[in-house]
Design an enzyme around this catalytic site. Structure first.
Site, PDB file in Angstrom:
ATOM      1  N   GLU A  53     -13.732  -5.019  -1.230  1.00 44.03           N
ATOM      2  CA  GLU A  53     -13.862  -3.821  -0.403  1.00 44.03           C
ATOM      3  C   GLU A  53     -15.144  -3.867   0.420  1.00 44.03           C
ATOM      4  OE1 GLU A  53     -11.545  -0.409  -2.923  1.00 44.03           O
ATOM      5  OE2 GLU A  53     -13.244  -1.373  -3.899  1.00 44.03           O
ATOM      6  N   ALA A  83     -16.894  -3.443  -8.951  1.00 51.73           N
ATOM      7  CA  ALA A  83     -17.722  -2.322  -9.371  1.00 51.73           C
ATOM      8  C   ALA A  83     -18.129  -2.557 -10.828  1.00 51.73           C
ATOM      9  CB  ALA A  83     -16.964  -1.014  -9.221  1.00 51.73           C
ATOM     10  N   GLY A 121     -14.381  -3.964  -5.868  1.00 46.71           N
ATOM     11  CA  GLY A 121     -15.391  -3.438  -4.958  1.00 46.71           C
ATOM     12  C   GLY A 121     -16.054  -4.509  -4.116  1.00 46.71           C
ATOM     13  N   GLU A 161      -7.849  -4.105  -9.737  1.00 45.46           N
ATOM     14  CA  GLU A 161      -8.017  -2.831 -10.437  1.00 45.46           C
ATOM     15  C   GLU A 161      -6.818  -2.472 -11.310  1.00 45.46           C
ATOM     16  OE1 GLU A 161     -10.681  -2.542  -6.771  1.00 45.46           O
ATOM     17  OE2 GLU A 161      -8.683  -3.340  -7.237  1.00 45.46           O
TER      18      GLU A 161
END
Length: 260
Positions: free
Chosen positions: A114, A66, A111, A134
Site C-alpha cells: 500500500e 503493518a 501495508g 491480510e
C-alpha cells in the site's frame, strides 16, 4: 542515538527516506506512520528537495506490512482510527508536489505494498515480492490497498491478490502494472538514483503540473480532467522555467531550471 524509525539523507536534490525498523522488517506502526507523514511534509516544503526516494532498511524488506503486534489488540474504533491514520499518510505521499519513487528492495506486503502504490513510480529488485496477504489474518487491506490496486492492476488482479493473499514476484508485478521497472537487486540503488537524478534536473513546476493533472485530474471525469490540464498548461506559460526551456531548445543548449 536517534529513536526515529526513519533514516533521511540528501543526494543532489534527491531526498532518500528509509523506513528503519529492520528487526521488524520495517513494519508500519503508528509512530512510523506519523514519522513518515512529518518527513513528507518537510520534503514538500524544502525547496532544495526536487525528488523523494522511499525505501526500507536491510536486504529483506521494503516494508513487510503493518505491525501485527500493535494491531492485534485494537478495538473496532481503534482499528478504524489506525486505518484512517495510514490512509492520511499515504494520501500525503500521493499528493506530493514532487515525484516520489518507491525503491522496493525486498518484501512489500500488506501495508508495505500500500505504501509503495501511493508513490508515483515504483522500481523493484528482481528478488522482491509484493502482495496483500491480510486475508490470511482475517483482515482486509486498510491503507488503501483495495482501491489503489484496483486502479493500478485492474479488478481481476486486485481480487486475486486480495482474496487469495499470496505474494507475487517482481516480474509478475511488472506484468500487472503494479511496478514500473524491475532491475537486478545489485543494481537497484544505482538505477533508482539514476532516474531520481534525471527527474531532479527537470523543471520542478512542470513536474508538479504533471503530477497534479494525473493524480488530481485522474480522479475526475474525462471532461473535468481535460479542463484541469488546460488550466495547468496555461499557468506554466507564466514561469521562467518555461521560457528557459523553450529558449534552450531553440538555442540548442541544455536548459537550467530553477523552479520559478
Amino acid at each position: 542515538m536517534s529513536d526515529s524509525p526513519l533514516l533521511i539523507s540528501d543526494r543532489d536534490g534527491v531526498r532518500v527516506i528509509t523506513v528503519h525498523r529492520p528487526e521488524k522488517l520495517n513494519a508500519l506502526n503508528a509512530a512510523t506512520l506519523d514519522a513518515l507523514h512529518t518527513a513528507f511534509d518537510a520534503a514538500a516544503e524544502d525547496a532544495a528537495v526536487r525528488v523523494v526516494v522511499l525505501t526500507g532498511a536491510g536486504p529483506k524488506a521494503f516494508v513487510a506490512g503493518a505491525d501485527i503486534a500493535e494491531m492485534a489488540g485494537l478495538t473496532p474504533v481503534q482499528g478504524r482510527d489506525f486505518s484512517q491514520r495510514g490512509q492520511r499518510m499515504m494520501r500525503r505521499v500521493e499528493r506530493m508536489p514532487k515525484p516520489v519513487i518507491a525503491m522496493i528492495n525486498g518484501f512489500a506486503l500488506g501495508g508495505g505494498l500500500e505504501l509503495a502504490m501511493c508513490c508515483h513510480l515504483r522500481i523493484a529488485a528482481d528478488s522482491a515480492k509484493v502482495g496483500q496477504p491480510e486475508i490470511n489474518l482475517g483482515l482486509i487491506p486498510g491503507f488503501g490497498g483495495t482501491q489503489r490496486l484496483l486502479r493500478l492492476a485492474g479488478r481481476a488482479a486486485a481480487l486475486e491478490l486480495c482474496l487469495a493473499g499470496a505474494p507475487i514476484d517482481a516480474a509478475r508485478a511488472h506484468q500487472l502494472g503494479i511496478v514500473n521497472r524491475v532491475v537486478p537487486a545489485a543494481e537497484l540503488d544505482a538505477e533508482t538514483m539514476k532516474l531520481a537524478t534525471q527527474l531532479a534536473t527537470a523543471a520542478p513546476l512542470a513536474l508538479r503540473g504533471i503530477l497534479d493533472c494525473i493524480i488530481h485530474g485522474g480522479e475526475t471525469g474525462l471532461e473535468e480532467g481535460l479542463e484541469y490540464e488546460t488550466a495547468q498548461f496555461g499557468l506554466i506559460f507564466s514561469t521562467d522555467d518555461m521560457r528557459e526551456g523553450t529558449s534552450a531548445f531553440l538555442e540548442r543548449r541544455k536548459p537550467e531550471f530553477h523552479g520559478r
